[in-house]
Design an enzyme around this catalytic site. Structure first.
Site, PDB file in Angstrom:
ATOM      1  N   ARG A  37     -13.816  21.248  96.086  1.00 39.99           N
ATOM      2  CA  ARG A  37     -13.764  19.839  95.652  1.00 39.99           C
ATOM      3  C   ARG A  37     -12.333  19.320  95.578  1.00 39.99           C
ATOM      4  O   ARG A  37     -12.096  18.135  95.821  1.00 39.99           O
ATOM      5  CB  ARG A  37     -14.464  19.687  94.303  1.00 39.99           C
ATOM      6  CG  ARG A  37     -15.957  19.788  94.470  1.00 39.99           C
ATOM      7  CD  ARG A  37     -16.689  19.491  93.202  1.00 39.99           C
ATOM      8  NE  ARG A  37     -18.077  19.194  93.518  1.00 39.99           N
ATOM      9  CZ  ARG A  37     -19.078  19.285  92.651  1.00 39.99           C
ATOM     10  NH1 ARG A  37     -18.840  19.643  91.414  1.00 39.99           N
ATOM     11  NH2 ARG A  37     -20.301  18.987  93.018  1.00 39.99           N
ATOM     12  N   LYS A 198     -39.596  21.103  93.450  1.00 36.75           N
ATOM     13  CA  LYS A 198     -40.540  20.124  92.904  1.00 36.75           C
ATOM     14  C   LYS A 198     -40.694  18.852  93.720  1.00 36.75           C
ATOM     15  O   LYS A 198     -39.715  18.287  94.178  1.00 36.75           O
ATOM     16  CB  LYS A 198     -40.047  19.708  91.525  1.00 36.75           C
ATOM     17  CG  LYS A 198     -40.213  20.770  90.465  1.00 36.75           C
ATOM     18  CD  LYS A 198     -39.813  20.139  89.183  1.00 36.75           C
ATOM     19  CE  LYS A 198     -40.054  20.930  87.955  1.00 36.75           C
ATOM     20  NZ  LYS A 198     -39.385  20.218  86.842  1.00 36.75           N
ATOM     21  N   GLY A 351     -26.941  20.768  96.404  1.00 41.88           N
ATOM     22  CA  GLY A 351     -26.255  22.021  96.069  1.00 41.88           C
ATOM     23  C   GLY A 351     -26.887  23.251  96.677  1.00 41.88           C
ATOM     24  O   GLY A 351     -26.198  24.073  97.296  1.00 41.88           O
ATOM     25  N   GLY A 374     -26.899  14.920  93.242  1.00 41.78           N
ATOM     26  CA  GLY A 374     -27.627  13.746  92.738  1.00 41.78           C
ATOM     27  C   GLY A 374     -27.345  12.467  93.513  1.00 41.78           C
ATOM     28  O   GLY A 374     -28.270  11.718  93.848  1.00 41.78           O
TER      29      GLY A 374
END
Ligand code: AMP
Length: 393
Positions: A37, A198, A351, A374
């Protein structure tokens, strides 16, 4: 994107406040275990330094609610200084008189890193007073933290109205450009591969992509809710019972829109993800009632790879199975290979998917790997990201 780029700004001699994502993983001794990062933010930082801007960097690290020495950005300042080959000044806080005087003392081309923004709860509350204090530190604001752009925090959105000039950094620009291209003008056929645990986490994406993609391929734990919606028994596999009806509706919509919807035809089953050496391959129709489907099987891997063949745009999020366990990793690896060998535009994000791609050693064979989890998912789901919207205004 209707957002100015940092390359369009005249930053010479100006105080340039750059929101970066330095939320790096740390080990128990506080050492950085992966500096990807920090490296990803270098092009924007070096550009502003090179143009004579006075660089002020700000980021969060972890989820502190108050000052916490273990989550100080001091190790990041050290690493950044090594990567830039120049010293990086470290501020004791991100606002206040001391910080202001350190900013005033910065010479063109020099770099100051502010301390962890989340030492102040006002950051996540998007507090107006705090946002104004941050804004007062600069003449120009640049947001290069795409991974936090889905959050309306003081440093990602709140300060924008109080700054004269705003722009996107190179990383932010690249992320938004790739995802926007896929959603607005994809070369066709356009295939989306979705997996992971999910359905509930991916509903928005499936629904948004139903209107854009030509093919949707579903694997991972989330596939079993769809398989169940077709009236099939799925043993002890993950199923979100409350979403079986929704899954049926999605497949009906896909049919009406002529979007080809692919589900696993076989799977690798086992008693649970942890018990090694008991994996069995079964067709979906023959799944034992006492086992769980933990990976897509070889016939599905072949089916998916054939479905991807010839696609000119491919987006992939979510592993095809419990890829962390060797017995259930093959399906994800075979999809990684199929994506990596495509000559089309290939975009991978999230991720776990990023980790799986890394493990397969194929990261450099895809067009773009998103640094975000996200934010990537929300943008693919059709949401406007507050951090991007704030720059547009
Ligand atoms: P997500 O964060 O939703 O992308 O989900 C990633 C997680 O889903 C990984 O940790 C996988 O181990 C898990 N996963 C993938 N396939 C399955 C499956 N068939 N059953 C249970 N968990 C799964």
């Amino acid at each position: 994107m209707a957002v100015r780029s940092v390359s369009d700004l005249d930053v010479k001699g100006k105080r340039v406040l750059i929101r970066v994502d330095f939320n790096v993983p740390l080990d128990e001794h506080g050492s950085i275990t992966d500096d990807a990062r920090i490296r990803a933010a270098l092009p924007t930082i070096q550009h502003v330094m090179g143009k004579g801007g006075r660089v002020i960097l700000m980021s969060h690290l972890g989820r502190p609610k108050k000052p916490d020495k273990k989550l100080s950005l001091i190790p990041v300042a050290r690493r950044l200084s090594e990567l830039l080959g120049t010293s990086v000044n470290m501020a004791p806080d991100c606002v206040g008189e001391k910080v202001k005087s350190m900013v005033d003392a910065l010479a063109p081309g020099e770099v100051l890193l502010l301390e962890n923004l989340r030492f102040h709860p006002e950051e996540e509350k998007n507090d107006e007073g705090f946002a104004k204090e941050l804004a007062a530190l600069c003449d120009v604001y640049v947001n290069d933290a795409f991974a936090t752009a889905h959050r309306a925090h003081a440093s990602t959105a709140g300060l924008c109205p109080y700054v004269k000039e705003t722009a996107a950094g190179f990383l932010m620009e690249k992320e938004v450009k790739y995802i926007t291209r896929v959603l607005t003008d994809p070369a066709r056929p356009f295939a989306a591969i979705l997996g992971g645990a999910k359905v509930s986490d991916k509903l928005e994406i499936v629904e948004n992509l139903l209107e854009k993609a030509d093919k949707i391929l579903v694997g991972g734990g989330m596939a079993f809710t769809f398989v169940k919606a077709l009236g099939q028994d799925v043993g002890r596999s993950l199923v979100e019972e409350d979403l079986v009806g929704k899954a049926r509706e999605i497949m009906e919509k896909a049919k009406a829109r002529k979007v080809k919807f692919y589900l696993p035809v076989d799977c690798v089953c086992g008693p649970d993800p942890k018990t090694a050496g008991q994996a069995l391959v079964r067709t979906i129709q023959e799944m034992p009632s006492d086992l769980m489907g933990l990976d897509i099987g070889p016939a599905t891997a072949k089916l998916f790879s054939e479905a991807l063949d010839g696609c000119r745009t491919i987006v992939w999020n979510g592993p095809m199975g419990v890829f962390e366990v060797k017995d259930y990793a093959l399906g994800t690896m075979s999809v990684a290979k199929a994506v990596a060998s495509s000559p089309g535009l290939t975009i991978v994000g999230g991720g776990d998917t990023d980790a799986a791609l890394h493990a397969s050693g194929l990261s450099d064979k895809v067009s773009f790997v998103s640094t975000a989890g996200g934010a990537f998912l929300e943008m693919l789901g059709g949401r406007v990201l507050p951090g991007v919207e704030a720059l547009e205004k």
